[in-house]
Design a protein around this motif. Structure first.
Motif, short mmCIF file in Angstrom:
data_model
loop_
_atom_site.label_atom_id
_atom_site.label_comp_id
_atom_site.label_asym_id
_atom_site.label_seq_id
_atom_site.Cartn_x
_atom_site.Cartn_y
_atom_site.Cartn_z
N ILE A 194 -9.45 1.33 -3.32
CA ILE A 194 -8.15 1.90 -2.82
C ILE A 194 -7.26 1.71 -2.43
O ILE A 194 -6.04 1.18 -2.05
CB ILE A 194 -7.73 3.12 -4.18
N LYS A 195 -7.71 1.91 -0.26
CA LYS A 195 -6.92 1.91 0.67
C LYS A 195 -6.95 0.80 0.85
O LYS A 195 -6.03 -0.39 1.16
CB LYS A 195 -8.05 2.47 1.80
N GLN A 233 -17.23 3.49 -4.59
CA GLN A 233 -16.37 2.14 -4.56
C GLN A 233 -15.05 2.02 -4.27
O GLN A 233 -14.42 1.51 -3.39
CB GLN A 233 -17.89 0.98 -5.41
N GLY A 234 -14.68 2.66 -5.47
CA GLY A 234 -13.68 3.38 -5.65
C GLY A 234 -12.12 3.55 -4.74
O GLY A 234 -10.75 2.92 -3.97
N LYS A 235 -12.76 4.01 -3.63
CA LYS A 235 -12.25 5.16 -2.47
C LYS A 235 -11.58 3.91 -1.70
O LYS A 235 -11.07 3.98 -0.68
CB LYS A 235 -12.38 6.24 -2.21
N PHE A 280 -2.64 -4.33 1.21
CA PHE A 280 -2.69 -5.67 1.30
C PHE A 280 -1.41 -5.24 -0.03
O PHE A 280 -0.43 -6.25 0.95
CB PHE A 280 -4.39 -6.23 0.41
N ILE A 281 -1.08 -4.66 -0.62
CA ILE A 281 0.43 -4.65 -1.51
C ILE A 281 1.31 -4.25 -0.77
O ILE A 281 1.93 -4.84 -0.65
CB ILE A 281 0.41 -3.43 -2.53
N SER A 282 1.39 -3.43 0.63
CA SER A 282 2.12 -3.40 1.45
C SER A 282 2.16 -4.10 2.38
O SER A 282 3.70 -4.49 2.46
CB SER A 282 1.74 -1.82 2.53
N ILE A 283 1.42 -4.67 2.59
CA ILE A 283 1.62 -5.85 3.72
C ILE A 283 2.68 -7.13 2.76
O ILE A 283 3.47 -7.73 3.41
CB ILE A 283 0.63 -6.62 4.20
N LEU A 287 -6.77 10.59 -9.27
CA LEU A 287 -8.99 11.24 -9.11
C LEU A 287 -9.67 10.52 -8.28
O LEU A 287 -10.21 10.81 -7.61
CB LEU A 287 -8.79 9.50 -10.49
N LEU A 288 -8.77 9.05 -7.50
CA LEU A 288 -9.40 9.30 -6.20
C LEU A 288 -9.47 10.43 -5.43
O LEU A 288 -10.13 10.27 -4.03
CB LEU A 288 -9.22 7.49 -6.41
#
Length: 128
Positions: free
Chosen positions: A69-70, A64-66, A75-78, A123-124
C-alpha cells in the motif's frame, strides 16, 4: 494510430480562450478521466469471487499488504502530481497535447484509485 492522432493535433493551440474556460476544461477532463478509469476497473474486476482465509493467512497477507500500500500510494501520488503539472502546462501554453496526456493520466489514476479504499487503509494501519 495514436502517433497519427498526436501529430494531427500537435499544431492545435487554444490561445483564444480565457484561463477560466481552460481551467474548467481541465476540471471536466480530469473528472471524466477518473470516472472512465473507475468504470474500466469495475468492468474488468466485476466477477471477483469471495475467498475464505484462516487467521494465519490473513496475518501474512496483511504484512504483505502494508508494504504494497505504501508503494501504491507513492505511485498514485506521483501520477497525480504529473497529471496536475500537465494540466497547468495546458492552461499556460494552451497546447492540446498537454490536455490529451492529462486525460490519459487522470484515467490511469482513476483505475488505480479503486484499489485504495478507506477500509483497506484502516485495516492496514490498525495495530494487531
Amino acid at each position: 494510430m495514436t502517433l497519427g492522432l498526436l501529430r494531427a493535433i500537435s499544431g492545435i493551440y487554444l490561445t483564444q480562450f480565457p484561463i477560466l474556460i481552460k481551467s474548467a476544461v481541465v476540471i471536466f477532463i480530469g473528472g471524466l478521466g477518473i470516472g472512465i478509469g473507475k468504470l474500466l476497473h469495475k468492468k474488468y474486476t466485476g466477477s471477483l469471487v469471495e475467498i475464505f482465509l484462516n487467521h494465519l493467512e490473513i496475518k501474512e497477507l496483511l504484512k504483505q499488504g502494508k508494504k504494497l500500500i505504501k508503494i501504491e500510494i507513492i505511485f498514485i501520488s506521483i501520477l497525480l502530481i504529473i497529471s496536475l503539472i500537465l494540466a497547468v502546462f495546458f492552461i499556460i501554453y494552451s497546447w492540446i497535447v498537454w490536455l490529451v496526456f492529462t486525460f490519459m493520466l487522470f484515467t490511469i489514476v482513476g483505475v488505480l484509485l479503486n484499489s485504495l479504499s478507506v477500509e483497506r487503509i484502516k485495516l492496514l494501519t490498525k495495530d494487531e
